[in-house]
Scaffold this motif. Structure first.
Motif, PDB file in Angstrom:
ATOM      1  N   LEU A   1       0.791  -1.230   0.000  1.00  0.00           N
ATOM      2  CA  LEU A   1       0.000   0.000   0.000  1.00  0.00           C
ATOM      3  C   LEU A   1       0.827   1.285   0.000  1.00  0.00           C
ATOM      4  CD1 LEU A   1      -2.961  -1.089   2.292  1.00  0.00           C
ATOM      5  CD2 LEU A   1      -2.902  -0.894  -0.192  1.00  0.00           C
ATOM      6  N   PRO A   2       1.760   1.447   0.928  1.00  0.00           N
ATOM      7  CA  PRO A   2       2.499   2.719   0.940  1.00  0.00           C
ATOM      8  C   PRO A   2       3.415   2.863  -0.271  1.00  0.00           C
ATOM      9  CG  PRO A   2       2.862   1.450   2.958  1.00  0.00           C
ATOM     10  CD  PRO A   2       2.251   0.548   1.962  1.00  0.00           C
TER      11      PRO A   2
ATOM     12  N   ALA B   1       2.645   4.461  -3.422  1.00  0.00           N
ATOM     13  CA  ALA B   1       2.589   5.912  -3.524  1.00  0.00           C
ATOM     14  C   ALA B   1       3.961   6.553  -3.331  1.00  0.00           C
ATOM     15  CB  ALA B   1       1.615   6.466  -2.499  1.00  0.00           C
TER      16      ALA B   1
ATOM     17  N   SER C   1      -4.126  10.192  -4.999  1.00  0.00           N
ATOM     18  CA  SER C   1      -3.730  11.492  -4.496  1.00  0.00           C
ATOM     19  C   SER C   1      -2.313  11.879  -4.947  1.00  0.00           C
ATOM     20  CB  SER C   1      -3.820  11.514  -2.972  1.00  0.00           C
ATOM     21  OG  SER C   1      -2.948  10.556  -2.424  1.00  0.00           O
TER      22      SER C   1
ATOM     23  N   TYR D   1      -9.410   2.583  -0.268  1.00  0.00           N
ATOM     24  CA  TYR D   1      -8.143   2.979   0.349  1.00  0.00           C
ATOM     25  C   TYR D   1      -7.011   2.971  -0.685  1.00  0.00           C
ATOM     26  CZ  TYR D   1      -4.346   3.117   3.785  1.00  0.00           C
ATOM     27  OH  TYR D   1      -3.241   3.456   4.496  1.00  0.00           O
TER      28      TYR D   1
ATOM     29  N   GLU E   1      -7.694   5.719  -3.311  1.00  0.00           N
ATOM     30  CA  GLU E   1      -7.449   7.028  -2.714  1.00  0.00           C
ATOM     31  C   GLU E   1      -5.951   7.279  -2.571  1.00  0.00           C
ATOM     32  OE1 GLU E   1      -7.296  10.577  -0.875  1.00  0.00           O
ATOM     33  OE2 GLU E   1      -9.002   9.703  -1.932  1.00  0.00           O
ATOM     34  N   ASN E   2      -5.296   6.288  -1.972  1.00  0.00           N
ATOM     35  CA  ASN E   2      -3.872   6.378  -1.687  1.00  0.00           C
ATOM     36  C   ASN E   2      -3.056   6.577  -2.968  1.00  0.00           C
ATOM     37  OD1 ASN E   2      -1.273   5.956  -0.529  1.00  0.00           O
ATOM     38  ND2 ASN E   2      -2.240   4.743   1.081  1.00  0.00           N
TER      39      ASN E   2
END
Lengths: 214, 214
Positions: free
Chosen positions: B82-83, B86, B149, B142, B145-146
């Motif tokens: 997830l992180p 981005a 952005s 999530y 969105e993540n």
DNA sequence: AAAGAAAGTGAGTAACCACTCAATTTATAA
DNA sequence: TTATAAATTGAGTGGTTACTCACTTTCTTT
């Protein structure tokens, strides 16, 4: 286990589709709803019987095994899905003098409607395809072969007309396959969409034709 | 059932990852192999125990429930997935003066390697995502969105440089999402590939940038 | 070395599973 | 109407499942 080859599965042991009892149809309908929602292996025959308002024994009288019940609802879908993937295209292209873009739009709208009508069975099919190696090994080559052989002609045709980039038909097929299958699977299976808008179809067509680079 | 929200799942009840027993690790390893191969609900805890050469009780001592075992192997994957989706991008773009094409190549090679390293867990994740409505409803927004952005800035940047078509960033994001997720899911989950060649990456980049129209 | 804590065990359990079968109801045909 | 076939039933079966628990073994700390 589904291990007989595709042709056998299609032609084979299944009883003719016309002679269905009311209860038989209720069983199939309930199985489709439950398999699509919770998955094949998370659905018990008891649940299906309850939803169809039928004794559990009735299911096994007609379908013998749970696996065969799955096959019985998958086969009509595949029988429609597999040939149309190749035949209807020919009409859409050969009779009309459509552009590549128009051809894509016809193809996508047509398949969109088909998957929408058969949304639940499509979901069941993809979900099972992921797990069952043998089903995958039987069907994917068949689908790819079936689709490729006829689409190749269409592609070469558009290349002659100068509407398509001059790369091997193989590359174009693979690319189209990735994008189109990705489009439908993400919408109908992953995102569980109830519909596909025309705008969305126009959007991937734009991507396929023009890309997003400048 | 996985119903706590993502942050809870990530931070929450899980014991710190450092303090694992040898047997605990064997349990996780075996569960990963079996869940990926046969699916979560087609794998019994007895099988996992046998493969890990451990008593069945040991599994429940450490993980409480089968569902929690699933979560325990999914969470580290998600924590990385997830992180990075981005952050790492920022580096790849901002520090170097790469073209959009170069950016895509970096992105795809990076994710390709990550998914390859975590092939089995990625498969488990996608397969469960398809079935579990709540997991889908928690995670997809999530992830979207993540990713959105930060990617929006990148996209607008390339648009200013004139490398990207002048359409809403939203459209470009959606398109990129469809193609890239379709690419990885079809390769790693549906086709069960063990690797992704550079040519194949170049092929979808070509599609994304140029399309296949002429 | 002693004691307490943590890890590991495996037989046991209730719930559930797909599937069977003898008995009953319903449809079909003479 | 009566005989035969087909459809339907639901209690029953053997096997599997996730999970428990009283107990033993191993590790940790003093």
């Amino acid at each position: 286990m589904i291990d007989k080859n595709l042709l056998n599965a299609l032609a084979g042991t299944m009883q003719p589709s016309g002679k269905k009892t009311v209860k038989q149809e209720r069983i199939i309908e309930s199985a489709i709803i439950l398999f699509a929602e919770k998955g094949y292996s998370n659905t018990s025959t008891a649940e299906i019987a309850k939803m169809a308002e039928v004794a559990e024994g009735t299911i096994f009288k007609h379908y013998g095994t749970k696996e065969n019940l799955l096959l019985s609802l998958l086969v009509p879908f595949l029988r429609d899905f597999l040939p149309v993937m190749a035949d209807e295209l020919m009409d859409d292209l050969m009779t009309q003098e459509t552009s590549f873009q128009g051809f894509l739009k016809n193809l996508l709208k047509n398949r969109s409607e088909f998957f929408l009508e058969n949304r639940e069975v499509f979901q069941i099919f993809i979900k099972e395809l992921i797990y069952k190696e043998n089903l995958k090994n039987e069907l994917l080559p068949y689908i790819i072969e079936n689709g490729s052989s006829r689409l190749t002609k269409v592609i070469e045709n558009f290349q002659k007309r100068g509407e398509l980039v001059n790369k091997p038909a193989e590359f174009i097929l693979k690319t189209l396959g990735t994008v189109i299958s990705g489009f439908f699977i993400s919408r109908f299976v992953l995102l569980n969409r109830q519909s596909i808008s025309d705008e969305e179809i126009d959007e991937i067509i734009f991507l396929i034709v023009n890309g997003i680079g400048q």
